[in-house]
Design a protein around this motif. Structure first.
Motif, PDB file in Angstrom:
ATOM      1  N   THR A  41      19.618  -8.328 -49.590  1.00  0.00           N
ATOM      2  CA  THR A  41      20.690  -8.555 -48.632  1.00  0.00           C
ATOM      3  C   THR A  41      20.627  -9.920 -47.974  1.00  0.00           C
ATOM      4  O   THR A  41      21.641 -10.446 -47.532  1.00  0.00           O
ATOM      5  CB  THR A  41      20.641  -7.480 -47.530  1.00  0.00           C
ATOM      6  N   ALA A  42      19.459 -10.517 -47.877  1.00  0.00           N
ATOM      7  CA  ALA A  42      19.301 -11.760 -47.108  1.00  0.00           C
ATOM      8  C   ALA A  42      20.143 -12.899 -47.688  1.00  0.00           C
ATOM      9  O   ALA A  42      20.719 -13.690 -46.934  1.00  0.00           O
ATOM     10  CB  ALA A  42      17.839 -12.166 -47.051  1.00  0.00           C
ATOM     11  N   ASN A  43      20.203 -13.022 -49.013  1.00  0.00           N
ATOM     12  CA  ASN A  43      20.988 -14.090 -49.626  1.00  0.00           C
ATOM     13  C   ASN A  43      22.444 -14.037 -49.168  1.00  0.00           C
ATOM     14  O   ASN A  43      22.999 -15.010 -48.646  1.00  0.00           O
ATOM     15  CB  ASN A  43      20.951 -13.981 -51.153  1.00  0.00           C
ATOM     16  N   PHE A  44      23.057 -12.885 -49.411  1.00  0.00           N
ATOM     17  CA  PHE A  44      24.465 -12.717 -49.066  1.00  0.00           C
ATOM     18  C   PHE A  44      24.674 -12.807 -47.557  1.00  0.00           C
ATOM     19  O   PHE A  44      25.574 -13.497 -47.080  1.00  0.00           O
ATOM     20  CB  PHE A  44      24.966 -11.368 -49.582  1.00  0.00           C
ATOM     21  N   ALA A  45      23.845 -12.093 -46.798  1.00  0.00           N
ATOM     22  CA  ALA A  45      24.028 -12.012 -45.353  1.00  0.00           C
ATOM     23  C   ALA A  45      23.925 -13.377 -44.690  1.00  0.00           C
ATOM     24  O   ALA A  45      24.712 -13.709 -43.804  1.00  0.00           O
ATOM     25  CB  ALA A  45      22.995 -11.057 -44.758  1.00  0.00           C
ATOM     26  N   THR A  46      22.981 -14.180 -45.123  1.00  0.00           N
ATOM     27  CA  THR A  46      22.801 -15.497 -44.530  1.00  0.00           C
ATOM     28  C   THR A  46      24.026 -16.376 -44.775  1.00  0.00           C
ATOM     29  O   THR A  46      24.546 -17.018 -43.853  1.00  0.00           O
ATOM     30  CB  THR A  46      21.553 -16.178 -45.107  1.00  0.00           C
ATOM     31  N   ALA A  47      24.504 -16.391 -46.013  1.00  0.00           N
ATOM     32  CA  ALA A  47      25.666 -17.216 -46.346  1.00  0.00           C
ATOM     33  C   ALA A  47      26.912 -16.727 -45.609  1.00  0.00           C
ATOM     34  O   ALA A  47      27.673 -17.525 -45.056  1.00  0.00           O
ATOM     35  CB  ALA A  47      25.899 -17.197 -47.853  1.00  0.00           C
ATOM     36  N   TYR A  48      27.095 -15.422 -45.573  1.00  0.00           N
ATOM     37  CA  TYR A  48      28.300 -14.881 -44.944  1.00  0.00           C
ATOM     38  C   TYR A  48      28.323 -15.168 -43.449  1.00  0.00           C
ATOM     39  O   TYR A  48      29.326 -15.652 -42.912  1.00  0.00           O
ATOM     40  CB  TYR A  48      28.402 -13.371 -45.174  1.00  0.00           C
ATOM     41  N   TYR A  49      27.220 -14.880 -42.782  1.00  0.00           N
ATOM     42  CA  TYR A  49      27.180 -15.080 -41.338  1.00  0.00           C
ATOM     43  C   TYR A  49      27.405 -16.550 -40.990  1.00  0.00           C
ATOM     44  O   TYR A  49      28.154 -16.879 -40.060  1.00  0.00           O
ATOM     45  CB  TYR A  49      25.847 -14.606 -40.769  1.00  0.00           C
ATOM     46  N   MET A  50      26.795 -17.434 -41.756  1.00  0.00           N
ATOM     47  CA  MET A  50      26.925 -18.856 -41.483  1.00  0.00           C
ATOM     48  C   MET A  50      28.369 -19.318 -41.646  1.00  0.00           C
ATOM     49  O   MET A  50      28.906 -20.047 -40.803  1.00  0.00           O
ATOM     50  CB  MET A  50      26.013 -19.651 -42.407  1.00  0.00           C
ATOM     51  N   LEU A  51      29.035 -18.907 -42.737  1.00  0.00           N
ATOM     52  CA  LEU A  51      30.415 -19.312 -42.977  1.00  0.00           C
ATOM     53  C   LEU A  51      31.347 -18.734 -41.913  1.00  0.00           C
ATOM     54  O   LEU A  51      32.253 -19.416 -41.423  1.00  0.00           O
ATOM     55  CB  LEU A  51      30.866 -18.853 -44.368  1.00  0.00           C
ATOM     56  N   TYR A  52      31.118 -17.485 -41.584  1.00  0.00           N
ATOM     57  CA  TYR A  52      31.958 -16.817 -40.600  1.00  0.00           C
ATOM     58  C   TYR A  52      31.877 -17.540 -39.250  1.00  0.00           C
ATOM     59  O   TYR A  52      32.893 -17.809 -38.605  1.00  0.00           O
ATOM     60  CB  TYR A  52      31.481 -15.369 -40.459  1.00  0.00           C
ATOM     61  N   LYS A  53      30.650 -17.865 -38.830  1.00  0.00           N
ATOM     62  CA  LYS A  53      30.450 -18.567 -37.563  1.00  0.00           C
ATOM     63  C   LYS A  53      31.050 -19.971 -37.628  1.00  0.00           C
ATOM     64  O   LYS A  53      31.630 -20.465 -36.656  1.00  0.00           O
ATOM     65  CB  LYS A  53      28.963 -18.642 -37.239  1.00  0.00           C
ATOM     66  N   MET A  54      30.930 -20.629 -38.779  1.00  0.00           N
ATOM     67  CA  MET A  54      31.478 -21.970 -38.941  1.00  0.00           C
ATOM     68  C   MET A  54      32.998 -21.961 -38.770  1.00  0.00           C
ATOM     69  O   MET A  54      33.572 -22.846 -38.127  1.00  0.00           O
ATOM     70  CB  MET A  54      31.112 -22.505 -40.330  1.00  0.00           C
ATOM     71  N   ILE A  55      33.658 -20.945 -39.319  1.00  0.00           N
ATOM     72  CA  ILE A  55      35.112 -20.840 -39.195  1.00  0.00           C
ATOM     73  C   ILE A  55      35.507 -20.699 -37.732  1.00  0.00           C
ATOM     74  O   ILE A  55      36.442 -21.369 -37.248  1.00  0.00           O
ATOM     75  CB  ILE A  55      35.637 -19.646 -40.024  1.00  0.00           C
ATOM     76  N   ASP A  56      34.809 -19.838 -37.000  1.00  0.00           N
ATOM     77  CA  ASP A  56      35.115 -19.659 -35.574  1.00  0.00           C
ATOM     78  C   ASP A  56      34.929 -20.965 -34.790  1.00  0.00           C
ATOM     79  O   ASP A  56      35.748 -21.325 -33.945  1.00  0.00           O
ATOM     80  CB  ASP A  56      34.218 -18.571 -34.970  1.00  0.00           C
ATOM     81  N   ASP A  57      33.851 -21.671 -35.096  1.00  0.00           N
ATOM     82  CA  ASP A  57      33.573 -22.929 -34.393  1.00  0.00           C
ATOM     83  C   ASP A  57      34.632 -23.981 -34.701  1.00  0.00           C
ATOM     84  O   ASP A  57      35.112 -24.698 -33.802  1.00  0.00           O
ATOM     85  CB  ASP A  57      32.193 -23.463 -34.782  1.00  0.00           C
ATOM     86  N   LEU A  58      35.015 -24.086 -35.967  1.00  0.00           N
ATOM     87  CA  LEU A  58      35.979 -25.113 -36.354  1.00  0.00           C
ATOM     88  C   LEU A  58      37.385 -24.793 -35.856  1.00  0.00           C
ATOM     89  O   LEU A  58      38.167 -25.706 -35.595  1.00  0.00           O
ATOM     90  CB  LEU A  58      35.971 -25.293 -37.871  1.00  0.00           C
ATOM     91  N   GLU A  59      37.702 -23.516 -35.729  1.00  0.00           N
ATOM     92  CA  GLU A  59      38.999 -23.162 -35.129  1.00  0.00           C
ATOM     93  C   GLU A  59      39.091 -23.718 -33.709  1.00  0.00           C
ATOM     94  O   GLU A  59      40.102 -24.301 -33.318  1.00  0.00           O
ATOM     95  CB  GLU A  59      39.194 -21.653 -35.101  1.00  0.00           C
ATOM     96  N   LYS A  60      38.022 -23.554 -32.945  1.00  0.00           N
ATOM     97  CA  LYS A  60      38.001 -24.072 -31.572  1.00  0.00           C
ATOM     98  C   LYS A  60      38.119 -25.597 -31.569  1.00  0.00           C
ATOM     99  O   LYS A  60      38.817 -26.180 -30.722  1.00  0.00           O
ATOM    100  CB  LYS A  60      36.719 -23.638 -30.872  1.00  0.00           C
ATOM    101  N   ASP A  61      37.451 -26.249 -32.514  1.00  0.00           N
ATOM    102  CA  ASP A  61      37.554 -27.708 -32.614  1.00  0.00           C
ATOM    103  C   ASP A  61      38.982 -28.143 -32.920  1.00  0.00           C
ATOM    104  O   ASP A  61      39.497 -29.111 -32.351  1.00  0.00           O
ATOM    105  CB  ASP A  61      36.615 -28.230 -33.708  1.00  0.00           C
ATOM    106  N   ALA A  62      39.624 -27.416 -33.848  1.00  0.00           N
ATOM    107  CA  ALA A  62      41.000 -27.754 -34.222  1.00  0.00           C
ATOM    108  C   ALA A  62      41.947 -27.601 -33.032  1.00  0.00           C
ATOM    109  O   ALA A  62      42.875 -28.400 -32.851  1.00  0.00           O
ATOM    110  CB  ALA A  62      41.463 -26.875 -35.382  1.00  0.00           C
ATOM    111  N   MET A  63      41.698 -26.597 -32.210  1.00  0.00           N
ATOM    112  CA  MET A  63      42.520 -26.409 -31.012  1.00  0.00           C
ATOM    113  C   MET A  63      42.336 -27.579 -30.041  1.00  0.00           C
ATOM    114  O   MET A  63      43.298 -28.039 -29.410  1.00  0.00           O
ATOM    115  CB  MET A  63      42.141 -25.093 -30.312  1.00  0.00           C
ATOM    116  N   LYS A  64      41.110 -28.090 -29.930  1.00  0.00           N
ATOM    117  CA  LYS A  64      40.845 -29.233 -29.051  1.00  0.00           C
ATOM    118  C   LYS A  64      41.591 -30.479 -29.537  1.00  0.00           C
ATOM    119  O   LYS A  64      42.172 -31.234 -28.744  1.00  0.00           O
ATOM    120  CB  LYS A  64      39.340 -29.515 -28.991  1.00  0.00           C
ATOM    121  N   VAL A  65      41.572 -30.691 -30.852  1.00  0.00           N
ATOM    122  CA  VAL A  65      42.278 -31.844 -31.419  1.00  0.00           C
ATOM    123  C   VAL A  65      43.782 -31.700 -31.207  1.00  0.00           C
ATOM    124  O   VAL A  65      44.474 -32.673 -30.873  1.00  0.00           O
ATOM    125  CB  VAL A  65      41.942 -31.996 -32.914  1.00  0.00           C
TER     126      VAL A  65
END
Length: 414
Positions: A377-401
């Motif tokens: 599970t670690a392979n998939f879980a690590t990649a998924y969690y990281m991408l999911y969090k990245m999307i949330d962070d970048l959405e906030k950045d896009a709103m700032k721009v």
């Protein structure tokens, strides 16, 4: 965190069949092909109305172009469109806007042959534009479109001109009252013309953050079937906050598939395991694939260097102006590292630690076959969690721009 239902049961069954017959060989390519499908979905949008109502201006606006950019639609005050003219979106050649000749011109008279001559059957829907007043030609055209069982959106253009006129002619000027008057006039004409009642979208093509531009984009997206909706969302620039949120929804549906491919690549190739925080666990991931996906996210949200440079040029500002807006933004925007180096550091630290704690329970519930595919599970879980969090962070950045863009353009108007 959302569930893993982003992989449909049909896709799960297809993956299982492939693994039963061929093992893991070729599976990453199959999953990746599904993610690329959005650029193979044709979408043709007809922009129609009388001559000089702003069709070309709208087409340029929604494609993120100005009248002097290469490939832009010709803008003028007369009958500039002589024949149906297609304009491909610069980011997706399958997304095509058609600038149709104005109805009622000598070459395209107001008669039953008009829609047939402009090839109505190939368009997914129509955008019917009208400017200063609702005319008999607008009513006629709307009736013709309705009779052919085609969907259309009624757009009232040049609202900025109407506002300026009201400011100078009305002692007690009220923007909301002017908008209400414009829309009520349209509704009255719908009724008089025996048309089905529908929304009226008041827009300014030069300022997408005023009035109903955002609502128009949202309603167009809602009206489309899923594949076409996703293709349109991923093709358009982050024009409005609603569109940014729509991008987040679509990108999160990709995250599961990308994480799965990355995990499979790690399980069936000789990738060097990445030790997690504390050294108790390691994962094997296709970091190059993950970096390409995050780079795709940056482009989608308009946060890559090219997009920020283009934005600064269009708004007579500097790239630093928008980067200053991101001073308190996500770590990836503040980092001067390459995307790949940044992701390696994230994988080794917080993302992996959080993923191992949060993901496995949900994963066992929704896609129990992942463990066998990715070797744990670690392979998939690590990649998924990281991408999911990245999307949330970048959405906030896009709103700032976008907020910075609105501030810049409103300052120009003032």
């Amino acid at each position: 965190m959302d569930t893993f239902e982003d992989i449909s049961q049909e896709e799960i069954d297809e993956i299982r069949r492939h693994v039963d017959e061929h093992g893991l060989s070729g599976l990453p390519g199959i999953v990746q092909d599904k993610m690329r499908d959005w650029r193979n979905v044709p979408l043709s949008i007809a922009v129609v109305g009388e001559a000089a109502v702003g069709k070309s201006t709208f087409i340029n606006s929604v494609r993120g172009l100005t009248a002097d950019d290469e490939g832009s639609a010709a803008v003028g005050t007369g009958d500039t469109t002589k024949e149906p003219t297609m304009y491909r979106h610069p980011y997706n050649e399958k997304l095509v806007f058609w600038d149709l000749p104005g109805v009622g011109t000598p070459k395209y008279p107001q008669d039953k042959s008009y829609l047939g001559r402009v090839g109505y059957s190939k368009y997914d829907f129509f955008l019917l534009l009208s400017d200063e007043r609702f005319t008999s030609k607008d009513i006629w055209l709307a009736r013709e479109i309705e009779s052919l069982k085609k969907d259309y959106f009624f757009i009232r253009t040049k609202i900025d001109d109407a506002m300026e006129s009201a400011k100078h002619s009305e002692r007690d000027f009220s923007e909301s009252r002017v908008l209400e008057r414009i829309k009520n006039n349209c509704y009255d004409n719908f009724k008089a013309g025996q048309l089905a009642q529908r929304a009226v979208y008041c827009i300014d093509c030069y300022d997408k953050h005023k009035w109903d531009y955002t609502k128009l984009m949202e309603d167009i997206l809602v009206s489309l079937p899923e594949l076409k909706r996703n293709a349109l969302v991923l093709s358009l620039s982050p024009l409005t906050k609603g569109l940014i949120k729509s991008k987040t929804v679509v990108l999160k549906t990709r995250a599961t598939k990308v994480a799965l491919v990355s995990g499979i690549q790690g399980a069936c190739t000789s990738l060097i395991p990445i030790p997690l925080l504390g050294g108790a666990l390691s994962v094997s991931l296709d970091v190059a694939l993950l970096a390409a996906e995050v780079t795709f996210y940056l482009k989608q949200y308009g946060l890559d260097d090219e997009s920020l440079q283009e934005l600064s040029s269009r708004t007579n500002t500097t790239v630093d102006y928008y980067k200053d807006a991101l001073k308190d933004g996500s770590a990836i925007m503040a980092s001067r590292q390459s995307v790949k180096t940044y992701l390696m550091n994230v994988i080794k630290s917080e993302a992996a630690e959080e993923a191992v704690k949060r993901i496995p329970i949900e994963m066992c519930r929704f896609i129990p076959f992942v463990n066998a595919l990715v070797g744990g599970t670690a392979n998939f879980a690590t990649a998924y969690y990281m991408l999911y969090k990245m999307i949330d962070d970048l959405e906030k950045d896009a709103m700032k721009v976008l907020d910075a863009l609105i501030q810049a353009t409103s300052s120009e108007v003032d």
